[in-house]
Design a protein around this motif. Sequence first.
Motif, PDB file in Angstrom:
ATOM      1  N   ILE A   8       0.862  -1.107  -0.043  1.00 23.62           N
ATOM      2  CA  ILE A   8       0.001  -0.136  -0.019  1.00 23.62           C
ATOM      3  C   ILE A   8       1.004   1.335  -0.396  1.00 23.62           C
ATOM      4  CG2 ILE A   8      -1.818   1.186   1.358  1.00 23.62           C
ATOM      5  CD1 ILE A   8      -2.894  -1.515   2.267  1.00 23.62           C
ATOM      6  N   GLN A  31      -4.743   0.338  -7.782  1.00 25.17           N
ATOM      7  CA  GLN A  31      -5.305   0.309  -6.459  1.00 25.17           C
ATOM      8  C   GLN A  31      -5.174  -1.330  -5.846  1.00 25.17           C
ATOM      9  OE1 GLN A  31      -9.245   1.844  -6.833  1.00 25.17           O
ATOM     10  NE2 GLN A  31      -8.438   3.981  -6.313  1.00 25.17           N
ATOM     11  N   ARG A  33      -6.841  -3.694  -2.443  1.00 19.33           N
ATOM     12  CA  ARG A  33      -7.588  -3.885  -1.301  1.00 19.33           C
ATOM     13  C   ARG A  33      -7.009  -5.388  -0.773  1.00 19.33           C
ATOM     14  NH1 ARG A  33     -10.699  -1.321  -4.870  1.00 19.33           N
ATOM     15  NH2 ARG A  33     -12.212   0.097  -4.032  1.00 19.33           N
ATOM     16  N   GLY A  35      -7.553  -8.107   2.365  1.00 18.87           N
ATOM     17  CA  GLY A  35      -8.457  -8.669   3.358  1.00 18.87           C
ATOM     18  C   GLY A  35      -7.981 -10.096   4.012  1.00 18.87           C
ATOM     19  N   LEU A  68     -12.077  -8.486   1.820  1.00 18.65           N
ATOM     20  CA  LEU A  68     -11.505  -7.888   0.728  1.00 18.65           C
ATOM     21  C   LEU A  68     -12.618  -7.109  -0.041  1.00 18.65           C
ATOM     22  CD1 LEU A  68      -9.354  -7.531  -1.535  1.00 18.65           C
ATOM     23  CD2 LEU A  68     -10.219  -9.564  -2.478  1.00 18.65           C
ATOM     24  N   ALA A  71     -13.284  -3.834   1.841  1.00 23.80           N
ATOM     25  CA  ALA A  71     -12.236  -2.936   2.156  1.00 23.80           C
ATOM     26  C   ALA A  71     -12.122  -1.575   1.083  1.00 23.80           C
ATOM     27  CB  ALA A  71     -10.835  -3.656   1.965  1.00 23.80           C
ATOM     28  N   ASP A  72     -11.798  -0.605   1.671  1.00 25.48           N
ATOM     29  CA  ASP A  72     -11.891   0.643   0.703  1.00 25.48           C
ATOM     30  C   ASP A  72     -10.556   0.354  -0.012  1.00 25.48           C
ATOM     31  OD1 ASP A  72     -14.047   1.724   1.869  1.00 25.48           O
ATOM     32  OD2 ASP A  72     -12.823   2.721   3.453  1.00 25.48           O
ATOM     33  N   ALA A  73     -10.314   1.134  -1.276  1.00 25.15           N
ATOM     34  CA  ALA A  73      -9.050   1.196  -2.009  1.00 25.15           C
ATOM     35  C   ALA A  73      -7.687   1.454  -0.930  1.00 25.15           C
ATOM     36  CB  ALA A  73      -9.253   2.057  -3.244  1.00 25.15           C
ATOM     37  N   ASN A  74      -6.810   0.843  -1.477  1.00 25.48           N
ATOM     38  CA  ASN A  74      -5.556   1.040  -0.564  1.00 25.48           C
ATOM     39  C   ASN A  74      -5.758   0.879   0.918  1.00 25.48           C
ATOM     40  OD1 ASN A  74      -4.512   1.305  -3.221  1.00 25.48           O
ATOM     41  ND2 ASN A  74      -4.978   3.538  -3.028  1.00 25.48           N
ATOM     42  N   THR A  75      -6.517  -0.150   1.273  1.00 21.36           N
ATOM     43  CA  THR A  75      -6.439  -0.497   2.531  1.00 21.36           C
ATOM     44  C   THR A  75      -6.329  -1.996   3.045  1.00 21.36           C
ATOM     45  OG1 THR A  75      -9.033  -0.745   2.701  1.00 21.36           O
ATOM     46  CG2 THR A  75      -8.027   1.493   3.393  1.00 21.36           C
ATOM     47  N   GLN A 111      -9.310  -2.198  10.511  1.00 15.93           N
ATOM     48  CA  GLN A 111      -8.342  -1.631   9.487  1.00 15.93           C
ATOM     49  C   GLN A 111      -7.119  -1.609   9.972  1.00 15.93           C
ATOM     50  OE1 GLN A 111      -9.552   2.053   7.129  1.00 15.93           O
ATOM     51  NE2 GLN A 111      -7.168   2.031   6.618  1.00 15.93           N
TER      52      GLN A 111
END
Length: 118
Positions: A8, A31, A33, A35, A68, A71-75, A111
């Motif tokens: 990330i 990007q 994600r 999980g 996954l 999840a938000d982008a780039n988390t 997160q």
Amino acid sequence: MSAGLALITALPALNAQLQNAQLLGPASPLQVRIGIHTGVAVVGEMGNKDYSESMALGDTPNIAARILALADANTLVVSAETYQLVRDHFACVSFGTHSLKGITTPFHLYQVVVASEA
């Protein structure tokens, strides 16, 4: 977890390099994600003599895939089971309780923000 956070962290520089090389437009950066869920899985080779691939089967990889998807982008988002194992090593914030498709029990998610100094 460290690898996920490193990925990330590296994305902005990679996106800048790709944009400078005109391989990627500024409106469409890469990007990721991530999980993660902890549990039992069956891992093995699936296929035949001409083509096979490694597969992970069972509830654990399915739950990780559902996390996954939330999840938000780039988390990087983990289940409470995983959080219990890593909470002394990574700073995490609550991501709330979510119903996961195909899973009857709601999951509390976290997160992962950064590796802790401990």
